[in-house]
Scaffold this active site. Structure first.
Site, PDB file in Angstrom:
ATOM      1  N   GLN A 136       0.837  -1.215   0.000  1.00  0.00           N
ATOM      2  CA  GLN A 136       0.000   0.000   0.000  1.00  0.00           C
ATOM      3  C   GLN A 136       0.865   1.255   0.000  1.00  0.00           C
ATOM      4  OE1 GLN A 136      -0.567   1.889   3.345  1.00  0.00           O
ATOM      5  NE2 GLN A 136      -1.309   3.546   2.044  1.00  0.00           N
ATOM      6  N   THR A 191      -3.850   4.361  -1.313  1.00  0.00           N
ATOM      7  CA  THR A 191      -4.800   4.943  -0.355  1.00  0.00           C
ATOM      8  C   THR A 191      -4.689   6.453  -0.456  1.00  0.00           C
ATOM      9  OG1 THR A 191      -4.464   3.075   1.139  1.00  0.00           O
ATOM     10  CG2 THR A 191      -5.482   5.040   2.086  1.00  0.00           C
ATOM     11  N   TYR A 220       0.692   5.628   0.076  1.00  0.00           N
ATOM     12  CA  TYR A 220       0.017   6.922   0.086  1.00  0.00           C
ATOM     13  C   TYR A 220       0.631   7.754  -1.031  1.00  0.00           C
ATOM     14  CZ  TYR A 220      -1.926   5.909   4.727  1.00  0.00           C
ATOM     15  OH  TYR A 220      -2.621   5.374   5.784  1.00  0.00           O
ATOM     16  N   LYS A 263      -8.066   2.728  -2.751  1.00  0.00           N
ATOM     17  CA  LYS A 263      -8.745   2.581  -1.455  1.00  0.00           C
ATOM     18  C   LYS A 263      -9.173   3.949  -0.936  1.00  0.00           C
ATOM     19  CE  LYS A 263      -7.710   0.783   3.204  1.00  0.00           C
ATOM     20  NZ  LYS A 263      -7.284   1.948   3.978  1.00  0.00           N
ATOM     21  N   ARG A 294      -8.825  -2.906  12.500  1.00  0.00           N
ATOM     22  CA  ARG A 294      -8.698  -3.062  13.959  1.00  0.00           C
ATOM     23  C   ARG A 294      -8.886  -4.501  14.423  1.00  0.00           C
ATOM     24  NH1 ARG A 294     -11.047   1.657  12.913  1.00  0.00           N
ATOM     25  NH2 ARG A 294     -10.238   3.571  13.838  1.00  0.00           N
ATOM     26  N   HIS A 325     -11.327   4.980   5.718  1.00  0.00           N
ATOM     27  CA  HIS A 325     -10.086   4.860   6.487  1.00  0.00           C
ATOM     28  C   HIS A 325     -10.374   4.455   7.931  1.00  0.00           C
ATOM     29  CE1 HIS A 325      -5.801   6.117   5.493  1.00  0.00           C
ATOM     30  NE2 HIS A 325      -5.673   5.621   6.705  1.00  0.00           N
ATOM     31  N   GLY A 355     -14.191  -1.206   6.924  1.00  0.00           N
ATOM     32  CA  GLY A 355     -14.651  -0.260   7.940  1.00  0.00           C
ATOM     33  C   GLY A 355     -15.718  -0.877   8.815  1.00  0.00           C
ATOM     34  N   GLY A 356     -15.356  -1.200  10.045  1.00  0.00           N
ATOM     35  CA  GLY A 356     -16.350  -1.652  11.023  1.00  0.00           C
ATOM     36  C   GLY A 356     -16.612  -3.146  11.045  1.00  0.00           C
TER      37      GLY A 356
END
Ligand SMILES: Cc1cc2nc3c(=O)[nH]c(=O)nc-3n(C[C@H](O)[C@H](O)[C@H](O)COP(=O)(O)O)c2cc1C
Length: 404
Positions: free
Chosen positions: A137, A165, A139, A271, A350, A295, A327-328
């Site tokens: 990945q 990203t 940036y 992304k 996470r 993100h 996400g989530g």
């Protein structure tokens, strides 16, 4: 009978849910490190909505007629994966001495793909060795020459794809306060961090006497004339380069995608897509896949949950590029919901960071196993035999849920 089936609730290092992994990570890590993984931005609206929105979606199960065998393997980015869950690139993995290498080993052991952040604490060469199916990945940081060098390095290491990203706005504030991140972990920093670290001797012990967490970004090291790489910049040195790089245009996206195609010929993922019009522009720029993402709620607070944005985007471009989302995601039924709304696969952040902090490689494997088990039992409950049968009709979707 396998040992786990005799009494799956017997206390052991294995955890039964991502929430339990998070509780263990919180207990194990020094407070500032736990705070770095919690992350989020501003009032935390987006980070909260990423999880809350999944809870607003219902599942409508059949009572009989389920299938004894169920399948969840799929081809994603040209790769067979054993479950539709990929490792999303994240920094901050120096919370464990093996960091990204432990995560990569777990991804490999569980038959999925590793996403490696350019802010990672381990060099891409070591990570690809641990998981040959690693996506690198990047940036938008540094000038084009520097970016070309970094892409060449990732290709040479064996990366099987590039994730660009682009959603980042350098928001600095959190209402619950940001953890202190030292420039480097030297004696001075240790003395300052001592109050939060001394209470976590088990965490500290795993680094050994000389191996304190390394806060450098080896994959952002400058190329040196004649080949090879110079010293890895510190986290803040790397962040400064990023902050001072002008943000990319759509021409830059097309350039990056074409440059990666010329260097590697492997898939290019954009992304951070949140809008249907951007998804269409991404298609025009030639990307192979997008990840519908905010993100993990760490960027622009107020962006809706990624799962709310997914269906309109998948409907608009799903037949032209692979649509992923992140996400989530905390449980197998979340994965099922995202697939039903058009995602080819999801990425997790996470969830595996909690597993890594709690129990290293085994903890990340544990998280992937929780998700696998959750997907399987959701399919069983729904009366489906494969993730390919998931569709919007599988779900109970409240009015106004989708946002575009
Ligand atoms: C601590 C932390 C660090 C992250 N670092 C990166 C990164 O370096 N590059 C990147 O593309 N995304 C990064 N992300 C975002 C993740 O790739 C992913 O989009 C997000 O975590 C998904 O949400 P989830 O954590 O709820 O699964 C980071 C997320 C977290 C929580």
């Amino acid at each position: 009978m396998p040992e786990w089936a005799q009494n799956p609730w017997k206390p052991n290092p294995w955890f039964e849910s991502v929430a339990v992994a998070q509780a263990r990570a919180r207990k194990r890590l020094p407070k500032p490190l736990y705070g770095a993984l919690v992350a989020g931005s501003e009032r935390g609206q987006t980070v909260a909505d990423n999880q809350a929105a999944f809870a607003q979606l219902g599942l409508l199960p059949h009572v009989a007629g389920a299938h004894a065998e169920r399948s969840m393997g799929r081809v994603v980015l040209g790769q067979e994966v054993s479950l539709p869950v990929l490792i999303s690139p994240t920094g901050v993995q120096a919370v464990h001495p093996d960091g990204e290498v432990a995560v990569a080993r777990a991804a490999n052991a569980r038959g999925t793909l590793m996403g490696l952040s350019n802010f990672a604490s381990k060099p891409v060469e070591e990570v690809v060795e641990a998981c040959p199916r690693t996506l690198f990945q990047m940036y938008w940081t540094g000038d084009r020459d520097v970016m070309v060098h970094r892409m060449q390095r990732a290709q040479k290491a064996g990366a099987i794809g590039l994730i660009a990203t682009l959603d980042w706005s350098f928001s600095m504030g959190r209402d619950w306060g940001s953890p202190e991140i030292p420039e480097q972990i030297d004696l001075k920093a240790m003395v300052r961090l001592a109050p939060s670290v001394v209470t976590k001797p088990r965490w500290l012990r795993q680094f050994g006497p000389r191996h304190l967490p390394d806060l450098t970004a080896p994959n952002l090291a400058p190329p040196v004339p004649g080949g090879g790489w110079g010293a890895a910049p510190t986290f803040f040195g790397a962040y400064y380069e990023w902050m001072t790089t002008p943000p990319p245009s759509w021409e830059d996206v097309a350039w990056m995608r074409q440059t990666w195609a010329d260097i590697s010929g492997t898939p290019f993922v954009l992304k951070g897509v949140a809008r249907v019009d951007d998804a269409k522009r991404a298609v025009d720029a030639g990307v192979d896949a997008i990840s519908v993402s905010n993100h993990g709620g760490n960027n622009l607070d107020g962006t809706p949950a990624a799962i709310r944005l997914l269906h309109p985007i998948a409907t608009a471009v799903g037949d032209q590029v692979e649509v992923l989302m992140d996400g989530g995601v905390r449980r197998g039924s979340d994965v099922v919901k995202a697939l039903a709304l058009g995602a080819r696969a999801v990425l997790i952040g996470r969830a595996y960071l909690w597993g890594l902090a709690a129990n290293g490689q085994a903890g990340v494997e544990n998280v992937l196993d929780i998700l696998r088990g959750g997907i399987d039992s959701a399919l069983l409950g729904l009366g489906l035999s494969s993730i390919d049968e998931l569709a919007p009709e599988t779900l109970v979707v409240p009015d106004g849920f989708h946002v575009s």
